[in-house]
Design a protein around this motif. Structure first.
Motif, PDB file in Angstrom:
ATOM      1  N   VAL A 235      92.512  -0.196  -8.230  1.00  0.00           N
ATOM      2  CA  VAL A 235      92.083   1.057  -8.855  1.00  0.00           C
ATOM      3  C   VAL A 235      92.830   2.235  -8.228  1.00  0.00           C
ATOM      4  O   VAL A 235      93.312   3.143  -8.935  1.00  0.00           O
ATOM      5  CB  VAL A 235      90.561   1.232  -8.705  1.00  0.00           C
TER       6      VAL A 235
ATOM      7  N   ARG B  45      96.539   2.383  -9.273  1.00  0.00           N
ATOM      8  CA  ARG B  45      96.742   2.735 -10.684  1.00  0.00           C
ATOM      9  C   ARG B  45      96.487   4.218 -10.930  1.00  0.00           C
ATOM     10  O   ARG B  45      96.591   4.703 -12.063  1.00  0.00           O
ATOM     11  CB  ARG B  45      95.811   1.904 -11.575  1.00  0.00           C
TER      12      ARG B  45
ATOM     13  N   GLU C 263      93.620   5.818 -10.694  1.00  0.00           N
ATOM     14  CA  GLU C 263      92.361   6.079 -11.396  1.00  0.00           C
ATOM     15  C   GLU C 263      91.390   6.916 -10.571  1.00  0.00           C
ATOM     16  O   GLU C 263      90.391   7.400 -11.097  1.00  0.00           O
ATOM     17  CB  GLU C 263      91.709   4.754 -11.799  1.00  0.00           C
TER      18      GLU C 263
ATOM     19  N   TYR D 296      86.367   9.378 -10.143  1.00  0.00           N
ATOM     20  CA  TYR D 296      86.721   8.115 -10.801  1.00  0.00           C
ATOM     21  C   TYR D 296      86.080   8.173 -12.177  1.00  0.00           C
ATOM     22  O   TYR D 296      84.873   7.990 -12.322  1.00  0.00           O
ATOM     23  CB  TYR D 296      86.190   6.930  -9.992  1.00  0.00           C
ATOM     24  N   TYR D 297      86.875   8.530 -13.155  1.00  0.00           N
ATOM     25  CA  TYR D 297      86.378   8.807 -14.494  1.00  0.00           C
ATOM     26  C   TYR D 297      85.241   9.837 -14.399  1.00  0.00           C
ATOM     27  O   TYR D 297      85.466  10.938 -13.913  1.00  0.00           O
ATOM     28  CB  TYR D 297      85.958   7.523 -15.194  1.00  0.00           C
TER      29      TYR D 297
END
Length: 936
Positions: free
Chosen positions: A150, A153, A155, A171-172
């Protein structure tokens, strides 16, 4: 303090509050509920829950009434509406846990400051985990993949909130605060090579943030002022804001270059939390949860400061007379339920006027609620299953069991299935909790010579076996006293079963742990510290409850499917039926110990609605006919199954579940030519079946979903309920379902009358005043069309204008039984009697009445009596035994002796005189299946 006297509820009506059914809509029901005859409305939690919550149990702020429900103004309007109709209010409260995440200010403060947060002790966190990478940290299993994957990438992103002067990792939609102690790490970095010039204004801020590190404990109190200064500086000096944004560049790596993500990775590793892949939660999570739900964190409400903080607003509403009673959610999750219930009653009650408090407590059939708890009783799962067992025909147990094993292929006993289910839960969903407890027991055993040779693995294995063998949800050892007599019986039982199942191994470790659980290990002269021993016993108790709930209700109930009406919260499929004397004894015990306990039939947590269960219970009366039908349907639907590997899908156990579930929810007025109605039914059944398979955790699960099997199951359900593909099956099934529905109607009326007149306070779940044929959540939370309910009640008020029915009205209602009016008439009539004679049901004696004649054991009858008042309940059971060769009900010579006097049946208006001799059951039930008699 309000001077208004507190009157215990006569009857309550449960509503589920959420943004689409708020205080205003609940207030609009006041006139309807008054006409129905209840005395109190009973709501789901009202404090601020997570935005969009459909249930309210994920509270994020205990100090504020939920604005989505209408806030303070909306609640006051509800209070005034109820007061105008002379209705009280019972509110659900959630002391065990909170919703945790970026919307919970306490939780975010803990993530930001770790053990230095003033709220760190509020949550049940193991800050000193045996895992090195969790020392001083809380595990956050929120990532969709391994942390490194994660991170690399891109994110996870480090962001600045210039308005607040704070940094967070995102994270989002998840936000994770960065500790101000680490702000210098961010502000001193730059993505440009070589030394970097820092402006004087920013340099001064960096020095101030660095000074926080000198005393981390004190830093918490001064950091807010510093971050505000930081925000002000950036607002007034845009160049500094740009400089800070530039510094963030050092924490933005490049995809494909793993080393470029080291700065962000190290910054995150320095925090008081560890971000992790969601799948590691079962093994490593180090905060107590509500069962295995990561987003609900356990609270240490045994702390007086936390109790005061979470209950202050609520108790003020009780003190002001705006709340009249409390329902305590999941009391078994608390560290010390006795201490909590005493503290709550002490804060909410008045001298001589205790507050009405009921607790959500699941009791085994042989278990009693601890008598020392200062509460009115449970929320009614015990009475629900008591009535269900009393209305299930014992003669069906053997043939149903034989056919179920043959058809489904399930050969294990329920006892074995439950054992394996609980073991599976302990080794998967609750593995981390077991590890924490095992490590703590290991430290205790290692501290003394006599027990230091017990290995950690042996202790863990023994704990798992003892919890799996525990016959109740938990015991109640506390710091005031070791185990009582009932606790010792349960612990001894578990010890014996666990040793037997352990096989030929050394079992002395079991005796050691049993000594912990009873508190005997800390007896007089013991070398083991008393506080540590009792603390471990209490921690065990907090784990055995979730293990039972997840292993029994959410696993075993979806594996062993002999008769689904038994697979209910608080139920025990091993108790197939209950005799008349057992039923009366249980009611006499309730009257003696908890006469104001709640009496439920449906709740927001029941697996099936009350009338669906009643229908399914009728299968015990016709086991041979049922077996024949199932085999016939299975042959008809064989072409709808598909082959996956070397097995059919759905498997026979799930197909058996499908037929029972469909019978339970089949609308009695369903038109097979109404395609949209059939499609709606198919959608509901499909959702319930997929949920059942996932809960069973054998062919699929919530964690590891088998899309191929679930798809085959869904296609089977849809095809079976598609008139274009399965018209022959639907025609045959509908005929059987309608015949069973009529039998189920009679059972439903018996269970409704029993609940409304036996000792306790009856509760009606939203919408269940008409037929409740719902399946498990979310099916049982569909909107209720109160326009139609009001209309039906008005029609019954017109048909039966007084307090007593008539033969004509009863006959008319029975002819149209499928619309639920018969049930509504019964509820309105019985609640009307309770309203007119409240003392009779609150304080009256309970007098069993024995029928006489051929079918004497098929009548549950009792009287409620005071010196000047009396009522008699007559509730038949096992109706299918009464059907003669011509299809008519024939009671033969069965009669019911009546106490001296003239009696009137409120449900059909008929009059009886004891001077005429015992009342024939044929006459008592000629116009209406049950009878409620009062002195004329």
């Amino acid at each position: 303090m309000s001077a208004n006297p507190r009157t215990p509820p006569r009857a309550s009506y449960r509503v589920q509050l959420h943004k689409d059914f708020d205080f205003a809509q609940a207030a609009a029901l006041a006139d309807y509920l008054q006409a129905l005859g209840v005395s109190h409305i009973y709501t789901s939690p009202i404090m601020t829950a997570r935005a969009g919550s459909t249930h309210g149990y994920d509270i994020i702020d205990h100090t504020r009434i939920n604005p989505e429900l209408g806030g303070e103004e909306g609640f006051e309007a509800l209070h005034q509406a109820l007061k105008a109709r002379d209705l009280g209010l019972i509110v659900d409260i959630v002391p065990n846990h909170m919703g945790i995440g970026s919307d919970n200010a306490w939780w975010m403060d803990v993530l930001e400051w770790g053990q230095h947060s003033p709220y760190a002790g509020f949550f049940d966190i193991d800050w000193h985990s045996s895992r090195r990478n969790l020392e001083g940290k809380v595990l956050l299993p929120v990532l969709g993949d391994q942390f490194g994957a994660v991170l690399e990438r891109g994110e996870i992103e480090l962001r600045l909130d210039a308005e607040q002067g704070s940094f967070s990792a995102w994270y989002y939609e998840h936000r994770f605060p960065i500790s101000p102690l680490d702000y210098p790490v961010i502000l001193l970095r730059d993505d440009a090579p070589g030394p970097r010039a820092i402006s004087p204004g920013l340099e001064a801020l960096i020095r101030a943030f660095c000074l926080l590190r000198d005393d981390a404990a004190a830093a918490r109190s001064s950091a807010d002022e510093l971050t505000q200064q930081f925000a002000t500086t950036m607002r007034e000096l845009p160049a500094i804001a740009e400089e800070v944004q530039a510094a963030l560049g050092a924490f933005r790596g490049q995809i494909g270059m793993p080393d470029s993500w080291r700065p962000l990775g190290r910054l995150l590793d320095a925090q008081a939390y560890r971000l992790a892949y969601w799948r590691v939660s079962s093994d490593e999570i180090n905060y107590r949860r509500f069962f295995d739900i990561n987003t609900l964190g356990g609270l240490r409400v045994e702390r007086i400061d936390l109790f005061n903080e979470t209950h202050r607003r609520l108790l003020r509403l009780v003190e002001d007379g705006r709340i009249d009673g409390l329902r305590v959610d999941h009391i078994d999750g608390l560290h010390d339920p006795l201490q909590y219930s005493r503290r709550l009653q002490g804060a909410a009650g008045r001298p001589g006027e205790p507050c009405y408090i009921v607790v959500e407590k699941i009791l085994a059939p042989h278990e009693q609620l601890p008598s020392e708890w200062p509460v009115a009783g449970t929320t009614g799962y015990d009475s629900l299953n008591l009535i269900g067992a009393a209305l299930t025909d014992p003669e069906g147990e053997r043939p149903l069991g034989t056919f179920y094993r043959r058809f489904s292929g399930v050969q294990e006993s329920f006892e074995d299935i439950l054992w394996h289910s609980k073991r599976e839960i302990l080794r998967n969903s609750l593995a981390s909790e077991v590890s924490v407890l095992a490590s703590a027991v290991y430290r205790l055993s290692s501290s003394r010579w006599r027990s230091r040779d017990f290995t950690l693995n042996a202790i863990r294995e023994a704990l798992e076996n003892l919890i799996a063998a525990f016959p109740v949800y938990r015991s109640y050892v506390d710091r005031e006293q070791p185990a009582g007599a009932s606790d010792r019986r349960h612990i001894d039982w578990a010890l014996g079963v666990a040793k037997r199942r352990a096989g030929p191994v050394e079992t002395s470790v079991y005796d050691f742990i049993a000594g912990v659980l009873t508190g005997d290990l800390a007896g007089q002269g013991s070398p083991y510290p008393r506080d540590e021993v009792l603390s471990l016993a209490m921690r065990f108790q907090q784990l055995s409850g979730p293990a039972m709930a997840k292993g029994l209700e959410d696993t075993a109930f979806y594996r062993y499917l002999r008769l689904l009406s038994h697979n209910e919260v608080g139920g025990d499929p091993q108790r197939f039926s209950l005799g008349v004397q057992g039923f009366h004894h249980a009611n006499q015990q309730r009257l003696e110990h908890f006469p104001q306990a709640m009496l439920s039939a449906s709740t927001h947590d029941t697996k099936r609605g009350e009338d669906a269960r009643a229908r399914i219970a009728c299968l015990a009366e016709i086991p041979a006919q049922w077996a024949k039908q199932v085999l016939h349907w299975a042959r008809m639907n064989r072409r709808l199954r598909v082959r996956i590997g070397d097995a059919d899908a759905p498997e026979r156990n799930h197909e058996y579940c499908f037929y029972q579930s469909l019978l339970g929810c089949w609308p009695p007025d369903l038109d097979l030519d109404h395609e949209s109605a059939l499609a709606d039914l198919a959608g509901r059944v499909e959702a319930a079946m997929v949920k059942a398979v996932r809960e069973g955790k054998q062919r699929s699960s919530w964690v590891h979903q088998d899309a191929e099997y679930e798809s085959a199951l869904a296609q089977f359900v849809r095809a079976a309920l598609d008139p274009q593909r399965s018209r022959m099956f639907l025609d045959d099934f509908a005929g059987f379902a309608l015949r069973l529905a009529e039998s189920g109607m009679r059972v439903s009326l018996s269970q409704t009358l029993l609940r409304l007149t036996m000792p306790g306070v009856p509760d009606i779940y939203r919408g269940a005043e008409l037929w409740d044929l719902s399946m498990v959540d979310p099916d049982n939370r569909r909107p209720v069309d109160y326009v139609q309910y009001r209309k039906r009640l008005a029609e019954i008020q017109e048909l039966v204008p007084g307090d007593s029915g008539s033969v004509e009205a009863a006959s008319q209602l029975m002819r149209a039984w499928s619309d639920g009016g018969v049930k509504l008439h019964l509820i309105r009539t019985a609640l009307g009697l309770r309203r007119r004679q409240p003392a009779l049901f609150a304080q009256g004696d309970y007098l069993p009445i024995e029928a006489q004649g051929h079918f004497a054991d098929q009548v549950l009858a009792f009287g409620r009596r005071r010196p000047d008042q009396a009522a008699i309940t007559v509730a038949p059971r096992f109706w299918n035994r009464l059907i003669d060769a011509n299809g008519h009900v024939d009671w033969q010579d069965t009669v019911l002796p009546l106490p001296p006097g003239r009696w009137r049946n409120l449900l059909d208006g008929a009059s009886l005189d004891s001077a005429d001799g015992p009342a024939p059951l044929q006459a008592l039930t000629r116009h209406f299946p049950v009878a409620l008699l009062v002195t004329d």
